[in-house]
Design an enzyme around this catalytic site. Structure first.
Site, PDB file in Angstrom:
ATOM      1  N   GLY A  95       0.845  -1.205   0.000  1.00  0.00           N
ATOM      2  CA  GLY A  95       0.000   0.000   0.000  1.00  0.00           C
ATOM      3  C   GLY A  95       0.872   1.243   0.000  1.00  0.00           C
ATOM      4  N   HIS A  96       1.874   1.267   0.891  1.00  0.00           N
ATOM      5  CA  HIS A  96       2.800   2.409   0.920  1.00  0.00           C
ATOM      6  C   HIS A  96       3.570   2.497  -0.398  1.00  0.00           C
ATOM      7  CE1 HIS A  96       2.653   1.238   5.349  1.00  0.00           C
ATOM      8  NE2 HIS A  96       2.249   2.494   5.380  1.00  0.00           N
TER       9      HIS A  96
HETATM   10  P1  AMP Z   1       0.505   4.763   7.651  1.00  0.00           P
HETATM   11  O1  AMP Z   1       1.929   4.339   7.616  1.00  0.00           O
HETATM   12  O2  AMP Z   1      -0.443   3.682   8.033  1.00  0.00           O
HETATM   13  O3  AMP Z   1       0.291   6.049   8.401  1.00  0.00           O
HETATM   14  O4  AMP Z   1       0.114   5.095   6.148  1.00  0.00           O
HETATM   15  C1  AMP Z   1       0.863   5.999   5.385  1.00  0.00           C
HETATM   16  C2  AMP Z   1       0.117   6.300   4.113  1.00  0.00           C
HETATM   17  O5  AMP Z   1      -0.089   5.092   3.373  1.00  0.00           O
HETATM   18  C3  AMP Z   1      -1.268   6.897   4.359  1.00  0.00           C
HETATM   19  O6  AMP Z   1      -1.527   7.891   3.391  1.00  0.00           O
HETATM   20  C4  AMP Z   1      -2.183   5.711   4.167  1.00  0.00           C
HETATM   21  O7  AMP Z   1      -3.495   6.062   3.774  1.00  0.00           O
HETATM   22  C5  AMP Z   1      -1.448   4.962   3.060  1.00  0.00           C
HETATM   23  N1  AMP Z   1      -1.852   3.559   3.042  1.00  0.00           N
HETATM   24  C6  AMP Z   1      -1.800   2.682   4.080  1.00  0.00           C
HETATM   25  N2  AMP Z   1      -2.303   1.478   3.711  1.00  0.00           N
HETATM   26  C7  AMP Z   1      -2.673   1.606   2.413  1.00  0.00           C
HETATM   27  C8  AMP Z   1      -3.279   0.724   1.461  1.00  0.00           C
HETATM   28  N3  AMP Z   1      -3.591  -0.520   1.766  1.00  0.00           N
HETATM   29  N4  AMP Z   1      -3.514   1.198   0.214  1.00  0.00           N
HETATM   30  C9  AMP Z   1      -3.200   2.481  -0.104  1.00  0.00           C
HETATM   31  N5  AMP Z   1      -2.650   3.355   0.741  1.00  0.00           N
HETATM   32  C10 AMP Z   1      -2.387   2.933   1.981  1.00  0.00           C
END
Ligand code: AMP
Length: 263
Positions: free
Chosen positions: A46-47
């Protein structure tokens, strides 16, 4: 600042740990376009999809890794948040990220959390209702990184849909010139949205978690989905239709999962 070497021995990624060092680099980058991907680490596909969007659209890509204590409303969730910096570094180097920004809490909060960003409307509902203070912490750290990095574009996932709406609202209200780019949710084959918290699910729970996206994408009403989820043993915080999405937050054991799908 130091450089990682890739297996061929070429410099691959600059790791920047001080704000002033980044400011110097930012000056040198001048009018080149810069994409920022702001994360809490424990990186997954996702990241990486955000990284790929940024690399396609900008001259240089910066990834920030920072687990922001201010946005955790439960100390236990903060303590248990997976920390995998070594793996994250090599994943980013393999994906040819130009800069990795790792800043300390002392550097990021010289004010000891006394200056905060508050939104007074949509931050109060759904995630805001169940995680009081979460969005204040999130908006505050996002604004700090936008101000430090000064990116042309900054990339956020639709997986955290309410967060995305709030970031767009904040940048509009505060005249931040970086463009906010939203990226589609990346899912595992069986449908579960990728999330760092999924790593805390055991094998059986992980299988079970697939019911969440399956039910969200069904034709059932939100009320019926809540019933089905509860019958299956999930604890449900909410399932709501809003902003042309169906959004949900549920607990599986002590792991909280959020997801949303377009309506
Ligand atoms: P986090 O590390 O969880 O704070 O996420 C960092 C970024 O990655 C944020 O903009 C999230 O929305 C994005 N993100 C996390 N998981 C996913 C995913 N499965 N698909 C797309 N973007 C994601």
């Amino acid at each position: 600042m130091y450089k990682l070497l890739n297996p061929e021995g070429f410099p691959a990624m600059n790791i920047v740990t001080e704000i002033n060092a980044w400011r110097e680099i930012r000056k040198e980058l001048g009018s080149r376009t810069i994409g920022l991907v702001h994360t809490m680490g424990n990186l997954h596909d996702g990241h990486l999809s955000l990284v790929h969007h940024s690399k396609q659209e900008n001259d240089a890509t910066v990834v920030a890794i920072y687990i922001n204590p201010m946005q955790f409303n439960q100390a236990r969730d903060f303590e248990l948040y997976p920390r995998t910096l070594d793996e994250d570094k090599s994943l980013l180097a393999q994906n040819e990220v130009d800069y990795l920004l790792i800043l300390s809490t002392d550097d990021l909060y010289p004010d000891h959390y006394q200056i905060q960003i508050h939104e007074t409307e949509i931050s109060k509902e759904l995630e805001g209702e169940y995680r009081p203070g979460h969005f204040n912490g999130m908006l505050t750290i996002v604004l700090k990184f936008l101000n430090i990095v000064q990116p042309t574009r900054s990339y956020y996932g639709e997986k955290d849909y309410q967060q995305l709406l709030l970031i767009k609202k904040m940048t509009h209200a505060l005249f931040i010139s970086s463009e906010i780019v939203s990226c589609a949710t990346i899912r595992a084959e069986e449908g579960l949205a990728l999330s760092s918290r999924n790593r805390r699910l055991d094998l059986a729970q992980r299988e079970y978690a697939n019911h969440l996206p399956r039910l969200l994408q069904s034709n059932l009403t939100p009320e019926k989905i809540v019933c089905e989820l509860e019958k299956l043993g999930f604890k449900v915080d909410y399932v709501v239709d809003k902003w042309q999405r169906r959004l949900a937050a549920v607990w599986l054991g002590d792991v909280r999962l959020i997801d949303n799908v377009p309506l």
